[in-house]
Every structure is written in C-alpha cells, then in structure tokens.
Write a protein that holds these residues in place. Structure first.
Motif: not given
Length: 371
Positions: A96-97, A128-132, A137-142
């Motif tokens: 979902g992201k 998909g899009k970013f959904l922090f 995983s979110d922290r890796f992307l940031k």
C-alpha cells in the motif's frame, strides 16, 4: 449416531482435501522452479495466481497519477553521469506504499555516497507513493532522500517500452509469463534504460566501495569462466555504446527465454562480447577492450564468486574478503542465494555488515534488529 458422526467425517474429509491441495501446490511450485523447459503461459498464470508476490501483475495495473511517484519521463537524467537501480517486485502495491529493504537501501546509499557527482536513480515498476509512518522502510527512504543526488521515481512500463526494440516483450505479455518474471523484467529494463539514457546500471544487492567514474563509458565484468555478468553494466548514451545497447535489445526481442534464469541478463551481454571479441570462451576476453568495450576481470566487481556467497556472512572470512576486494569497485553479495540470511545488527565481524557500516552508514543506523 450417524448424525453425530457425519460432522466428524466431513471434518476429516476437509482436512484430507486441504492437505492434498497443499501438497499439489508445493509440487506444482517446485516443478515450475526446477524444470528447465518452456512452460505454457496459462500454467505460469496459475503459478503467479498462487504466488502473487513472485509475479509482475502490478506492472499492468493503471493507477491515477497522484497515486504514484513522479514518473521518470518527466526527469532528465544526466547523460553519461547517471547510475540506475531497478526495483521490479510488486511489494509496494501489496504493502500500500513505496517500500524498500535494508540491503536494497544500502546499495543505493553506497552509490550516492561514493559518487556525489552522479545522479542516482531508484526506479520502481510497481505503482505506489510515499506514505511515511515511521516504519523501518520509511526511515530508509527518508535517509536516501537526504542525498541531493538521489532520485526515487516511478516507471510507467507501458510508456517505457513503447516504440523501443523490445516493446513486444511487454505488450504481448511475454515477460509477464516468464518463469522468473521479476528477475527477467529487471534484465530487460537494465538494457532498455541504458539504451534510453546511457550511464551505469547496478543490481540492488551490491555495495559500492569506490567511485565508478574512472571505469569508462562502456564496460562490464567477468563473473566466472562461463559468464560475463550484468550486475554492473555501462553503455554510453551515444556512439558505439548506444549501438551495443541496441544490439542487446535486438537480441532480447528475438531470443528472450522465460525458462532460463540467466539467459536474458548475463547471457545477453556475454553473447554480445563474444561477438565483439571474436572468441568462444569467456576467459579469452579477460581484461580486454574489444571494439571500445572494456571487460573487467572478476576482481573488479565479483571478487567473491557466487559459490562462496556464504563468506559474506562468516566472521572467519573477514580477512580473506578484505584481501580479495582490496581493488574492487563494488562487492556483490548474490541475493539469489543470500536473501533469507539475516544478520543481527549488533553482530561483530560479519563481513557484509562491516562493509555496510562503512559505505551505507545512514541505513545501518535505521535498522531495527537485522540487516
């Protein structure tokens, strides 16, 4: 009495039926992955219906523009100064992201860190899009997005393949019905991307340990005595580099094999270089430049061969790996074999983790328990 026994019999029948289904599913999956003969498309469709996490169904789903990352078609990669990674799984749509694994993020950070003058592109085939939400995983992307030279974008594959030499592979569903759909999509995309933009392609299971800018504009590296690998690959955006990328796409257009894991990636570049060097055996092209294309020895990119992949996870091999990779520009950890091996983040002396601490430090700091 018979009315009491009936539910029990039905329960036993259901259990037996369920066990039969599980057994047949496991047998079917094993046969798909081990028999090296062409398999009818409808059979592969059944397999991917059972195993959607292995499929590329998401590549054919049309979504709203606002539900995706910006598309690469709106970007202008630096000609000859871009590094590309392809993420071809459907994990982001399933989750979902946009998501990324620690080792994938490490590969991207190491490329950005060691090559600050190159633009680094991480291209997602999945919608998909970013959904922090502060997941790992979110922290890796940031962390990746903190690098000014990192670009994380979407690939609309229908547009991307259109009017290219390999348009048929996507439009006719040939890749979709491949036995190794995600891997073979990545194989085709690396040649297609370098045909479009030129630059360097890298696998997501590497760590870059030296700047890549001194390697030239058209190159690859020998993996073994039988194969030139495509885990790192470079074609110039013009001239002979573009001609060679075109040759590779023409090869794939007419000779794509969905039943052979290595045919469409390393096989394609190996066949090209055998023609350029006019040789039949890979060792004969070691460290040669054939018609402007450089073939590096294994020590540059594949100093630890795939059959020794466990060395990267063995503290006792630390000295051997340091010695073997002293002159390497990347290390390749052979994700096909190593992906399920977890490294506790507090481990000491594990070679893969020690390289990661040095070349992707921001990602390592964001790992929860394992790398």
């Amino acid at each position: 009495m018979s009315l009491i026994r009936l539910p029990i019999r039905l329960t036993k029948y259901r259990k037996k039926h369920l066990m039969s289904v599980i057994f047949l599913t496991c047998l079917f999956t094993t046969l798909i992955l081990t028999i090296h003969i062409p398999i009818p498309g409808f059979v592969m469709n059944i397999y991917y219906w059972i195993k959607p996490d292995k499929s590329v169904f998401c590549h054919y789903i049309r979504t709203k523009e606002e539900d995706n990352l910006p598309d690469i078609s709106a970007a202008v990669p630096k000609e000859g100064q871009s590094i590309f990674f392809h993420e071809t799984s459907c994990n982001s749509l399933i989750n979902g992201k946009i998501t990324i694994k620690a080792r994938q993020a490490c590969a991207v950070e190491s490329a950005a860190l060691m090559n600050p003058h190159h633009e680094v592109y991480l291209l997602y085939a999945s919608p998909g899009k970013f959904l922090f939400q502060n997941t790992e995983s979110d922290r890796f992307l940031k962390e990746l997005l903190k690098y000014p030279n990192v670009n994380i974008l979407h690939l609309d594959l229908e547009k991307y393949f259109k009017d290219s030499p390999v348009e048929n592979l996507y439009a006719e569903g040939i890749i979709r019905q491949s036995r190794f759909a995600q891997s073979h999509t990545s194989d085709v995309l690396r040649f297609l991307t370098l045909w479009k933009y030129g630059g360097i392609y890298l696998d997501l299971d590497v760590i870059v340990t030296k700047p890549l800018e001194g390697l030239g504009t058209d190159f690859s590296g020998i993996e073994s005595n039988t194969s030139v690998a495509a885990g790192i690959l470079s074609f110039n955006y013009t001239g002979i580099g573009h001609e060679y990328a075109t040759d590779c796409l023409e090869d794939l257009k007419y000779n794509f094999k969905g039943s052979d894991w290595g045919w469409n990636g390393p096989g394609t570049v190996t066949r090209l270089l055998k023609r350029l060097c006019n040789v039949n055996k890979v060792p004969e092209m070691r460290n040669r430049t054939c018609k402007g294309f450089k073939i590096y020895p294994p020590s540059e990119f594949y100093s630890i061969p795939w059959w020794n992949w466990k060395w990267f996870f063995d503290p006792l091999q630390m000295d051997a790996i340091n010695h073997a990779t002293a002159n390497s520009h990347i290390i390749h950890v052979w994700n096909k074999f190593s992906t399920t091996v977890k490294i506790p983040i507090n481990s000491l002396g594990v070679p893969y983790l020690e390289f990661a601490k040095k070349y992707c430090p921001s990602i390592i700091k964001q790992c929860d328990q394992y790398f």
